[in-house]
Design an enzyme around this catalytic site. Sequence first.
Site, PDB file in Angstrom:
ATOM      1  N   TRP A  99       0.564   0.179   6.921  1.00 14.89           N
ATOM      2  CA  TRP A  99       0.038   1.371   6.509  1.00 14.89           C
ATOM      3  C   TRP A  99      -1.535   1.520   6.834  1.00 14.89           C
ATOM      4  O   TRP A  99      -1.851   2.839   7.093  1.00 14.89           O
ATOM      5  CB  TRP A  99      -0.038   1.242   4.811  1.00 14.89           C
ATOM      6  CG  TRP A  99       1.350   1.219   4.284  1.00 14.89           C
ATOM      7  CD1 TRP A  99       1.819   0.180   3.610  1.00 14.89           C
ATOM      8  CD2 TRP A  99       2.396   2.190   4.356  1.00 14.89           C
ATOM      9  NE1 TRP A  99       3.316   0.308   3.373  1.00 14.89           N
ATOM     10  CE2 TRP A  99       3.537   1.407   3.833  1.00 14.89           C
ATOM     11  CE3 TRP A  99       2.469   3.265   4.884  1.00 14.89           C
ATOM     12  CZ2 TRP A  99       4.689   2.049   3.792  1.00 14.89           C
ATOM     13  CZ3 TRP A  99       3.785   4.124   4.833  1.00 14.89           C
ATOM     14  CH2 TRP A  99       4.973   3.506   4.437  1.00 14.89           C
ATOM     15  N   ASP A 166      -7.377   2.548   0.319  1.00 14.35           N
ATOM     16  CA  ASP A 166      -5.930   2.854  -0.199  1.00 14.35           C
ATOM     17  C   ASP A 166      -5.697   1.676  -1.024  1.00 14.35           C
ATOM     18  O   ASP A 166      -5.459   0.455  -0.631  1.00 14.35           O
ATOM     19  CB  ASP A 166      -4.983   2.742   1.182  1.00 14.35           C
ATOM     20  CG  ASP A 166      -3.639   2.912   0.798  1.00 14.35           C
ATOM     21  OD1 ASP A 166      -3.219   3.101  -0.422  1.00 14.35           O
ATOM     22  OD2 ASP A 166      -2.852   3.030   1.741  1.00 14.35           O
ATOM     23  N   LYS A 190       3.642   2.757  -7.517  1.00 12.64           N
ATOM     24  CA  LYS A 190       3.976   1.299  -7.515  1.00 12.64           C
ATOM     25  C   LYS A 190       3.277   0.845  -9.068  1.00 12.64           C
ATOM     26  O   LYS A 190       4.036   0.176  -9.758  1.00 12.64           O
ATOM     27  CB  LYS A 190       2.846   0.813  -6.607  1.00 12.64           C
ATOM     28  CG  LYS A 190       3.011   1.497  -4.975  1.00 12.64           C
ATOM     29  CD  LYS A 190       3.940   0.873  -4.309  1.00 12.64           C
ATOM     30  CE  LYS A 190       3.987   1.290  -2.822  1.00 12.64           C
ATOM     31  NZ  LYS A 190       5.275   0.977  -2.138  1.00 12.64           N
TER      32      LYS A 190
END
Length: 356
Positions: A99, A166, A190
Amino acid sequence: MKKHNFYAGPSILPEYTKQKVAEAAIDFAGTGLSVMEVSHRGKEFIAVMDEAVALVKELLKVPEGYSVLFLQGGASLQFLMAPYNLMKSKAAYLNTGAWATKAMKEAKFFGEVVEVASSKDKNFNYIPKSFDVPADVDYLHITTNNTIFGTELKKDLDLGVRLVADMSSDIFSRPIDVAKYDLIYAGAQKNLGPSGATLVIVKDDALGKSGREIPTMLDYAIHAKNDSMFNTPSVIAVFACLQTLKWLKENGGVEAMEKVNIAKAELLYGELDRNKLFVPTVPAVEDRSFMNVTFVMAEGYEALEKEFNDFAASKGMVGLKGHRSVGGFRASTYNALPLESVQALVDTMKEFEANH
């Protein structure tokens, strides 16, 4: 059979959240309408958005001068929005996984990207410890938890530059010092809610300084000015996030979550370090994620991978298959996963070891 949900995302939600969403799907706030079919401009949903924002600020102790937004597009859109809004010409990125790599790719559209360190040399199985950040960068971007490779940066960095993070997979799992960040973003699916909502916490005085004209939908300032209502928000996803935030507060907040998450991690990693059949993919204890525990079959037992996966499934374990980049297994132990589910997995691993 009880199911133990270890999916990495979309992932387990609190029973409280699921029940409240189920009720609101039929009758929302006494309107006689579903939460899926009411106007986002109506007073009932505006109250939902306002309360969700207030709880984010309360739970994370967000200081004055920050805007809390609920946007769409997931973290993937934030890879683009962050540099669009905050980069003038140069930004630094800590590359700790897939990511972070994707975030770097998007940032290169807006200026120079400096990779200050990377753990790619060992398939991202560690967090780089020593690196220098150029003083002239507009910000340093980090990915605090790496869902694929099972590493986590558990402390707030303080390196004298603007910090962008992030936090998609570990937001609300522990206390953070928001004041050290200019921008925090997190896909909800999540630790917060279902997919469809993205949490953004942005420092107001970091905006409007990029020197470029920003398309309206990609401008944080526009979304802040319109209280996340510039376009139609993901109504049911935001409603679900609110329920999780309420659940978090009722269960002691992020401080209590951290204690339980540490207990879950210690239980599972302890078994992985003991069991002859398995080995964690992250060797350094301090780098091991509390949210995504990745492991493989130990040397000499590789042929048992499918057998264990099937055995675990027969015991109610769901979502244990590892990402193709790592293989093996991944047990995601987000806030909503109870300790007893981790214990059930540990018991399954012990029984499998005894059978071999």
